[in-house]
Write an enzyme that holds these catalytic residues in place. Structure first.
Site, short mmCIF file in Angstrom:
data_model
loop_
_atom_site.label_atom_id
_atom_site.label_comp_id
_atom_site.label_asym_id
_atom_site.label_seq_id
_atom_site.Cartn_x
_atom_site.Cartn_y
_atom_site.Cartn_z
N SER A 1 0.82 -1.20 0.00
CA SER A 1 0.00 0.00 0.00
C SER A 1 0.86 1.26 0.00
O SER A 1 1.60 1.52 -0.94
CB SER A 1 -0.96 -0.02 1.19
N ASP B 1 -2.32 6.50 -3.99
CA ASP B 1 -1.17 5.77 -3.44
C ASP B 1 -0.75 4.65 -4.40
O ASP B 1 -1.40 4.43 -5.43
CB ASP B 1 -1.48 5.25 -2.03
N ASP C 1 -0.96 1.41 -4.74
CA ASP C 1 -1.91 0.40 -5.23
C ASP C 1 -3.27 1.00 -5.54
O ASP C 1 -4.23 0.27 -5.80
CB ASP C 1 -2.04 -0.77 -4.25
N ASP D 1 -5.74 2.43 -4.02
CA ASP D 1 -6.99 2.25 -3.29
C ASP D 1 -7.29 3.47 -2.42
O ASP D 1 -8.39 3.60 -1.88
CB ASP D 1 -6.99 0.96 -2.46
#
Length: 571
Positions: free
Chosen positions: A143, A300, A302, A304
């Site tokens: 993340s 960010d 990834d 999400d």
């Protein structure tokens, strides 16, 4: 085996990755470095793996990934016939390597593995699980953590991160797997050749885009609004999908931060690629002062989470996750009510550490607001409960303070792609009404009152860090402060003990949510302090809520609470 025995074993067995071989050789005379890498296993927590990339049992590498995947494979084979797993990965160092290592283990266990041809966001993994009818999913990402980290999130057949019960089953199976001898494994190329590994087709991606676009409310107004955007994917996976969606709704004036446009797991321009942190947005803020857009978007690695900043004269103003989430909830409720598209008995979902203003907004529009534990999987779980009853259309929005938002039920995790679309649509809509997002935010506070939310993070790294976090939580649990910042404690909630105690009367009320290591101190004047250890980082997190007639009043109270609570914690 002790640390030195494990180290010796790894020098003999870990021969497939030259980086690991070199690292092991470099620490041969450093007992502290050896201990740090081998004093424990990298734990598969409730969400999966996360740790520093490198050699050892307490590091992210192909061997710890294979071992974890073998445990997941044993769960899938024990629970499903003809099981299959979808896999995606982000831009982090070795993400593609770890994704292919996981696919090789699944294929060797007779489980069909579907993997994207290139890096793709977390929501696309959740979508693929559901679209392809898979038994589980794997997202290789850490993340928003610093570059030295990588990780591995496991998903269930519903496209949601695995539940606590399933996680415990998987953990038990992993614990029985020997690091080197336990995992079954074939090469990625062999899996492709024999058909046990397949690439996910473009039609799945296109279907995902269609589902995102379906969440729009006023997308028809966007192309003529004159909206101007600066965007940074922070060297992650958001670049293609976010820009594709913005283009399709008519946001044509998008300037991308050039240094952060392309994938780069080293994150050289932002050591913490987290849109919650100002440092990560500095290049975007600098560019915004030159370009003067309506807003800055930052996703960010990834994709999400998404953060925003809004231009105000010569300045650029950062918005918190709580503010954006509350504004989106207000926008969705207000506009769907006007258009007559609000479902019967609508439901919104937030986490317990997320802004209380959501309750006031929900009440105003007759929306049922459900509070869940921290972690977006609990929001996804609520969507699943509705789906079981054939009532998923009642869900209108879910969000958490840490910049995670989801409209629609097509995925079961936070989605920065749909959030970016809705934020831009909201900005464009207000722009056509002569309002900036700052003015829309002020209107919301005038309507519901000012709520100030701040997050404090206290790092506790290394061998002693975990013990320190436990000691802090035990101390607060045993001896909760009677007051903080001049405000008396009114109510104390311990989510591990599943009980809330009224301080004045002594009356206790049961908490019906699953047990969790969370403490809540409800103070006078609607002020709240919530503390919990992070589930993904070596940190204690503290969430402050204060209220006031003005931002200045709420901020002054927060500063008093923070100063005293830091002293109580010993930081």
């Amino acid at each position: 085996m002790d640390e030195m025995q494990l180290y010796t074993l790894w020098t003999q067995k870990a021969t497939e990755d030259k980086d690991l071989i070199e690292e092991l050789a470099s620490i041969k005379d450093d007992s502290d470095a050896i201990k740090d890498r081998f004093y424990r296993n990298l734990e598969f927590g409730t969400g999966g793996l996360r740790g520093t990339i490198g050699a050892g049992t307490y590091r992210m590498n192909i061997y710890t990934v294979r071992r974890a995947t073998q445990g997941l494979a044993d769960y899938v084979n024990g629970s499903y016939k003809n099981g299959s797993v979808a896999i995606s990965y982000d831009s982090r160092i070795k993400s593609d390597v770890f994704a292919k290592a996981a696919a090789g283990v699944l294929a060797a266990n007779g489980i069909k593995a579907y993997i994207y041809k290139e890096l793709m966001p977390t929501p696309c993994l959740s979508f693929a699980v559901r679209a392809l009818g898979c038994s589980a999913g794997i997202m290789v990402t850490a993340s928003h953590n610093p570059a030295k980290y990588n990780g591995y999130k496991a998903y269930g057949a519903d496209g949601c991160q695995i539940t606590l019960d399933v996680a415990n089953i998987v953990i038990n199976k992993i614990n029985s797997v020997d690091m080197f001898e336990g995992p079954k494994y074939i090469s990625f190329e062999e899996g492709l050749a024999n058909g046990m590994i397949s690439y996910i087709g473009d039609e799945v991606i296109e279907d995902y885009y269609k589902n995102v676009l379906a969440q729009g409310i006023h997308t028809d107004l966007v192309k003529d609004s004159g909206l101007k955007v600066v965007y940074t994917p922070l060297n992650g996976t958001g670049n293609k999908p976010v820009r594709t969606i913005l283009d399709r709704i008519g946001v044509k004036d998008v300037t991308v931060v050039p240094e952060q446009e392309n994938p780069d797991g080293n994150f050289t321009t932002c050591p913490y690629p987290n849109p919650e942190i100002r440092e990560a947005l500095e290049l975007g803020l600098k560019l915004s002062k030159e370009v003067k857009p309506d807003l800055l978007l930052a996703t960010d690695p990834d994709a999400d989470r998404v953060g925003i900043a809004v231009s105000s004269g010569d300045d650029v103003v950062l918005f918190s996750g709580n503010e954006v989430g509350a504004m989106l909830l207000e926008y969705i409720c207000e506009e769907r009510t006007k258009l007559g598209t609000m479902p019967k008995n609508p439901i919104a979902v937030k986490t317990i550490v997320t802004t209380k203003i959501a309750a006031a907004i929900a009440k105003n529009y007759g929306v049922e607001l459900i509070d869940v534990l921290t972690g977006f999987k609990f929001i996804g779980e609520q969507i699943g409960f509705l789906e079981e009853k054939g009532e998923e259309d009642r869900y209108i929005f879910g969000f958490e303070e840490s910049y995670g938002y989801l409209a629609g039920t097509y995925v079961r995790d936070k989605d920065a792609v749909v959030a970016s679309m809705l934020i831009c649509e909201m900005a464009a809509y207000y722009r056509t009404k002569g309002m900036t997002l700052i003015e829309a935010r002020d209107r919301m506070y005038q309507k519901y009152g000012v709520y100030k939310h701040m997050l404090g993070s206290f790092t506790c790294e290394g061998i002693t860090g975990m013990e320190r976090m436990k000691e802090i939580m035990t101390s607060l649990r045993t001896n909760p402060p009677k007051s903080v910042g001049g405000l008396s404690l009114v109510e104390f909630s311990d989510y591990a003990a599943s009980v809330t105690k009224n301080i004045k009367t002594g009356a206790e009320t049961a908490i019906t949510l699953p047990k969790s290591d969370v403490l809540v101190f409800a103070l006078e004047n609607e002020a709240t302090i919530i503390i919990r250890p992070s589930g993904t980082e070596p940190k204690i997190k503290v969430y402050y809520t204060t209220t006031g007639k003005t931002q200045e009043e709420a901020t002054a109270l927060y500063e008093k609470l923070d100063a005293e609570f830091r002293t109580i914690l010993g930081f």
